[in-house]
Design a protein around this motif. Structure first.
Motif, PDB file in Angstrom:
ATOM      1  N   LEU A 500       0.842  -1.190   0.000  1.00 10.80           N
ATOM      2  CA  LEU A 500       0.000   0.000   0.000  1.00 10.80           C
ATOM      3  C   LEU A 500       0.878   1.242   0.000  1.00 10.80           C
ATOM      4  O   LEU A 500       1.719   1.415   0.893  1.00 10.80           O
ATOM      5  CB  LEU A 500      -0.917   0.010   1.222  1.00 10.80           C
ATOM      6  CG  LEU A 500      -1.801   1.245   1.377  1.00 10.80           C
ATOM      7  CD1 LEU A 500      -2.879   1.269   0.298  1.00 10.80           C
ATOM      8  CD2 LEU A 500      -2.439   1.294   2.763  1.00 10.80           C
ATOM      9  N   ALA A 501       0.715   2.096  -0.997  1.00 13.24           N
ATOM     10  CA  ALA A 501       1.466   3.351  -1.082  1.00 13.24           C
ATOM     11  C   ALA A 501       0.603   4.381  -1.806  1.00 13.24           C
ATOM     12  O   ALA A 501       0.727   4.580  -3.018  1.00 13.24           O
ATOM     13  CB  ALA A 501       2.792   3.146  -1.814  1.00 13.24           C
ATOM     14  N   ALA A 515      10.725   3.401  -5.330  1.00 15.01           N
ATOM     15  CA  ALA A 515      11.254   2.558  -4.250  1.00 15.01           C
ATOM     16  C   ALA A 515      10.312   1.385  -3.962  1.00 15.01           C
ATOM     17  O   ALA A 515      10.759   0.255  -3.730  1.00 15.01           O
ATOM     18  CB  ALA A 515      11.459   3.396  -2.990  1.00 15.01           C
ATOM     19  N   VAL A 516       9.003   1.655  -3.979  1.00 12.76           N
ATOM     20  CA  VAL A 516       8.021   0.583  -3.756  1.00 12.76           C
ATOM     21  C   VAL A 516       8.121  -0.468  -4.847  1.00 12.76           C
ATOM     22  O   VAL A 516       8.159  -1.681  -4.586  1.00 12.76           O
ATOM     23  CB  VAL A 516       6.593   1.171  -3.689  1.00 12.76           C
ATOM     24  CG1 VAL A 516       5.552   0.055  -3.761  1.00 12.76           C
ATOM     25  CG2 VAL A 516       6.410   1.977  -2.423  1.00 12.76           C
ATOM     26  N   ALA A 521       9.829  -5.685  -7.120  1.00 13.12           N
ATOM     27  CA  ALA A 521      10.621  -6.399  -8.118  1.00 13.12           C
ATOM     28  C   ALA A 521      11.633  -7.311  -7.452  1.00 13.12           C
ATOM     29  O   ALA A 521      11.881  -8.443  -7.911  1.00 13.12           O
ATOM     30  CB  ALA A 521      11.321  -5.401  -9.039  1.00 13.12           C
ATOM     31  N   GLU A 522      12.216  -6.843  -6.350  1.00 10.51           N
ATOM     32  CA  GLU A 522      13.189  -7.661  -5.621  1.00 10.51           C
ATOM     33  C   GLU A 522      12.523  -8.893  -5.020  1.00 10.51           C
ATOM     34  O   GLU A 522      13.074 -10.005  -5.062  1.00 10.51           O
ATOM     35  CB  GLU A 522      13.839  -6.816  -4.523  1.00 10.51           C
ATOM     36  CG  GLU A 522      14.946  -7.526  -3.766  1.00 10.51           C
ATOM     37  CD  GLU A 522      15.618  -6.630  -2.742  1.00 10.51           C
ATOM     38  OE1 GLU A 522      16.194  -7.160  -1.777  1.00 10.51           O
ATOM     39  OE2 GLU A 522      15.553  -5.395  -2.906  1.00 10.51           O
ATOM     40  N   THR A 598      -2.897   0.457  -3.898  1.00 15.58           N
ATOM     41  CA  THR A 598      -2.066  -0.721  -3.650  1.00 15.58           C
ATOM     42  C   THR A 598      -1.335  -1.129  -4.916  1.00 15.58           C
ATOM     43  O   THR A 598      -1.955  -1.399  -5.952  1.00 15.58           O
ATOM     44  CB  THR A 598      -2.926  -1.898  -3.153  1.00 15.58           C
ATOM     45  OG1 THR A 598      -3.643  -1.494  -1.985  1.00 15.58           O
ATOM     46  CG2 THR A 598      -2.065  -3.095  -2.812  1.00 15.58           C
ATOM     47  N   TRP A 599      -0.010  -1.209  -4.835  1.00 11.00           N
ATOM     48  CA  TRP A 599       0.842  -1.594  -5.956  1.00 11.00           C
ATOM     49  C   TRP A 599       1.178  -3.077  -5.820  1.00 11.00           C
ATOM     50  O   TRP A 599       1.384  -3.570  -4.708  1.00 11.00           O
ATOM     51  CB  TRP A 599       2.113  -0.754  -5.972  1.00 11.00           C
ATOM     52  CG  TRP A 599       1.841   0.725  -5.947  1.00 11.00           C
ATOM     53  CD1 TRP A 599       1.518   1.483  -4.865  1.00 11.00           C
ATOM     54  CD2 TRP A 599       1.842   1.612  -7.068  1.00 11.00           C
ATOM     55  NE1 TRP A 599       1.314   2.793  -5.224  1.00 11.00           N
ATOM     56  CE2 TRP A 599       1.511   2.904  -6.577  1.00 11.00           C
ATOM     57  CE3 TRP A 599       2.096   1.458  -8.421  1.00 11.00           C
ATOM     58  CZ2 TRP A 599       1.428   4.008  -7.406  1.00 11.00           C
ATOM     59  CZ3 TRP A 599       2.019   2.571  -9.251  1.00 11.00           C
ATOM     60  CH2 TRP A 599       1.683   3.828  -8.747  1.00 11.00           C
ATOM     61  N   SER A 600       1.225  -3.767  -6.928  1.00  5.96           N
ATOM     62  CA  SER A 600       1.474  -5.210  -6.851  1.00  5.96           C
ATOM     63  C   SER A 600       2.384  -5.673  -7.977  1.00  5.96           C
ATOM     64  O   SER A 600       2.456  -5.044  -9.046  1.00  5.96           O
ATOM     65  CB  SER A 600       0.154  -5.988  -6.886  1.00  5.96           C
ATOM     66  OG  SER A 600      -0.498  -5.833  -8.122  1.00  5.96           O
TER      67      SER A 600
END
Length: 689
Positions: A500-501, A515-516, A521-522, A598-600
């Motif tokens: 969530l960002a 950064a998110v 990705a990591e 929310t990013w996914s």
């Protein structure tokens, strides 16, 4: 060699991929009290077919994929673990109030639905955070200790913890989880910020409690299946199917069993898309999976597997919201085992009650006495009583007709044949209504799609459904009777990571979002290098849940530039949102700012060289062509041609019956069937009667 099994309500379907990439299908009755026994019975039949024993066959396997409805059935039957809900003081009614909404605004006869966890097992934790993560009220550890004492006294088996704004600052939720693990280490605990870090309180709390309630059920079940497969000779990798249409390690599924709720049905659209492309050259398909207990349907549009964020257990608004996006599959209680009856008003009804695997339809001779769809198909001459399941189960025609006469034909004062035809016709109408709900009711014309019929009982009604909808073609894959299990072998090893960002398009912090996305990705790369090690490559898809400012609901929008984001990238993302909104709702507001929540990142690791192929199912030695008397409404008893799957070098015109060891396809007068490139059949339904 790879194995995939789908444990359904009536049969356990097994598909084996041999060393040459060919598929082989097998079925065994599901054993509800011990599902693993039904799985091993299907494996034993496969071993017999391969001319070996179970241990030797399993010893050749590298992967065993497992799909099951056990999690869903536990919720529907109320047999989940005794679960408590811990939430922030002052907010005990999150599960009760839900998100509002009613399907029938003026129907006050329906009682308000009960919360997933009752108030008697809901506990208010003294603590509170601001929306920016600052501590407004410190966690009261003394009060928390007293809550833990009550949990112990109540002999609670699982706990869901969902505190306000833990998705911004998880400190209090982590402290609660730590104390529970120290004081009651036997408890199954789910923390909301770890399971489902989304903004909406009800969805987060609902998913948390559902997940916690399933852990004591699914953990032992998956461990038992693992141990029994190992004990039977399997030494490869055991994977479980998720609601997102992928597979994961069973240990990951046991840790978050909420992802197993729609385990089996999620794979039918994947397989259906492959066969629609291979056999009909179409990217738009209505994919059905008609088994013994349920009829599942999904709509593949332009080659895209359908997704939904509104996945409910039970009816919308009156059921329980899962809170995770999943493959969209609508299901109704209609299948080969659906029971037919005449209600108190003198009207015929079919389903949703099913005869299941035990005792099964009346014709099985296992104690069932009530007429089902399968009994109707047998009474009409569609099924060969000596060739059902390849001859492993002899069907009793007299018992089927007697059950239909007693419960349907007699009360309606019609002949046995007319009663049986009416049973199939009503089952067809219920299935058509389910399809219309996801097509016509959303402004989509179903006649522009090819109908893919999957499931052992699909062939009874597939052509009739296509005629009602106006579909020009019906595809019955060679793997149709085991469509979900076949889909499991075509699926990918996948996982989704979410953060969530919140951001707005008119004051977008590109550095923060970068950064998110880099963190997502990591995490995706770590999954690909860990559980995905040895795969044949992987892809990562980035998306975000977005909405217009002050809009109530958000929609998923794919990031056009992947993990990259800058000023130009933000503009492209906003434009992608407008396009998605326009497509879904036929309207957009280009002048409005867009909120991103929310990013996914969804990572998919390929397990097959070509995930889009449509392998043929080996059908063995086909039965010789013959003829059989069959009854068709409006035509009476006809002399129908009987052909085998894989033996349709020349088209056959109805009335005809195409059959294999696991399924029977009815080709009524006016329809024409031909063989397909993947070993199945393609039917021109002709004009409706």
């Amino acid at each position: 060699m790879r194995f995939a099994v789908d444990v359904g309500g009536t049969f356990s379907d097994l598909v084996v991929e041999d060393d040459d990439g060919r598929f082989h299908g097998f079925k065994a009755p599901t054993t509800p009290d011990d599902p693993a026994a039904g799985v091993l019975a299907a494996v034993a039949r496969a071993a017999e077919s391969f001319g070996t024993d179970t241990a030797a066959l399993l010893g050749r396997g590298s992967v065993f994929i497992h799909a099951t409805t056990r999690a869903l059935n536990a919720i529907l039957t109320g047999t989940t673990a005794k679960t408590a809900f811990l939430t922030t003081a002052g907010h005990p009614d999150i599960l009760l109030f839900r998100e509002g909404g009613r399907t029938d605004l003026f129907d006050y006869t329906r009682p308000f639905p009960d919360p997933y966890v009752p108030r008697s097992l809901t506990f208010e934790v003294p603590e509170r955070l601001w929306s920016d993560g600052r501590v407004l009220r410190p966690l009261d550890t003394a009060a928390l200790d007293q809550i833990v004492d009550q949990l112990a006294a109540l002999e609670v088996e699982a706990v869901g913890v969902s505190l306000l704004w833990s998705i911004i600052n998880p400190a209090h939720e982590l402290a609660v989880g730590k104390l529970l693990s120290e004081r009651l280490p036997h408890l199954a605990v789910t923390l909301s910020h770890q399971l489902n870090p989304i903004l909406r309180e009800y969805r987060r709390a609902s998913s948390t409690c559902i997940d916690a309630s399933l852990k004591p059920i699914m953990g032992p079940y998956l461990r038992d299946l693992d141990a029994r497969l190992r004990g039977a000779g399997f030494s490869g990798r055991i994977l479980g199917v998720t609601s997102q249409g992928g597979v994961v390690e069973t240990s990951m599924l046991a840790a978050a069993p909420i992802h197993a709720i729609n385990s089996g049905p999620s794979l039918a659209p994947l397989a259906g898309r492959a066969y629609a492309r291979a056999d009909a050259g179409r990217d738009t398909a209505i994919v059905t999976d008609s088994g013994g207990t349920s009829f599942d349907v999904s709509f593949v549009r332009r080659g895209e597997i359908p997704w939904t964020a509104e996945s409910w257990i039970g009816p919308p608004f009156r059921g329980h919201l899962v809170g995770f996006p999943s493959v969209e599959v609508k299901w109704i209680g209609a299948g080969g085992g659906s029971i037919a009856r005449v209600d108190a008003g003198g009207l015929l009804a079919v389903g949703p009650e099913s005869a299941g695997a035990e005792p099964g339809p009346a014709c099985y001779g296992r104690g069932g006495t009530r007429p089902t769809v399968t009994d109707a198909a047998l009474a009409l001459g569609y099924l060969d009583p000596g060739h059902f399941l390849g001859g492993r189960l002899a069907l009793d025609v007299a018992a089927a007709r007697a059950a239909i006469d007693r419960d349907v034909a007699g009360p309606l004062n019609v002949t046995t044949e007319d009663a049986a035809a009416a049973i199939l016709a009503l089952a067809t109408e219920r299935m058509v209504a389910a399809i219309e709900d996801i097509t016509i009711n959303r402004g989509v014309d179903p006649s522009q799609a090819v109908l893919v019929g999957g499931g052992g009982s699909a062939g009874f009604t597939a052509v009739a459904i296509a005629r009602r909808l106006g579909c020009a073609e019906v595809v019955i894959p060679s793997t149709g009777a085991t469509l979900s299990a076949a889909g499991a072998l075509l699926s990918t090893l996948s996982a989704e990571f979410r953060t969530l960002a919140p951001q707005r398009s008119d004051r977008f912090d590109a550095a923060a979002v970068t950064a998110v996305l880099a963190d997502l990705a990591e995490r995706a790369a770590a999954f690909a290098a860990g559980p995905g090690a040895g795969s044949l490559g992987h892809t990562v898809r980035f998306s975000v849940e977005a909405r217009y400012v002050q809009q109530a609901w958000d929609i998923e929008t794919e990031l056009p530039d992947g993990a990259a984001i800058d000023a130009a990238g933000v503009a492209r993302l906003v434009e992608a949102f407008h396009r998605t909104h326009e497509e879904l709702f036929a309207v957009s507001d280009p002048d409005s700012a867009v909120e991103f929540l929310t990013w996914s990142a969804r990572v998919a690791c390929r397990l097959r060289p070509d995930a889009d192929d449509a392998p043929a199912l080996a059908t063995g030695t086909p039965q010789p062509a013959s003829r059989r008397r069959a009854y068709f409404a409006g035509h009476g008893w006809c002399d129908a041609a009987v052909r085998a799957f894989g033996d349709l070098a020349e088209p056959v015109a109805g009335p005809a019956i195409v059959e294999s060891a696991f399924t029977t396809v009815v080709v009524p007068p006016g329809a024409t069937a031909r063989g397909s490139g993947s070993g199945g059949i393609v039917i021109d339904p002709g004009t409706a009667r």
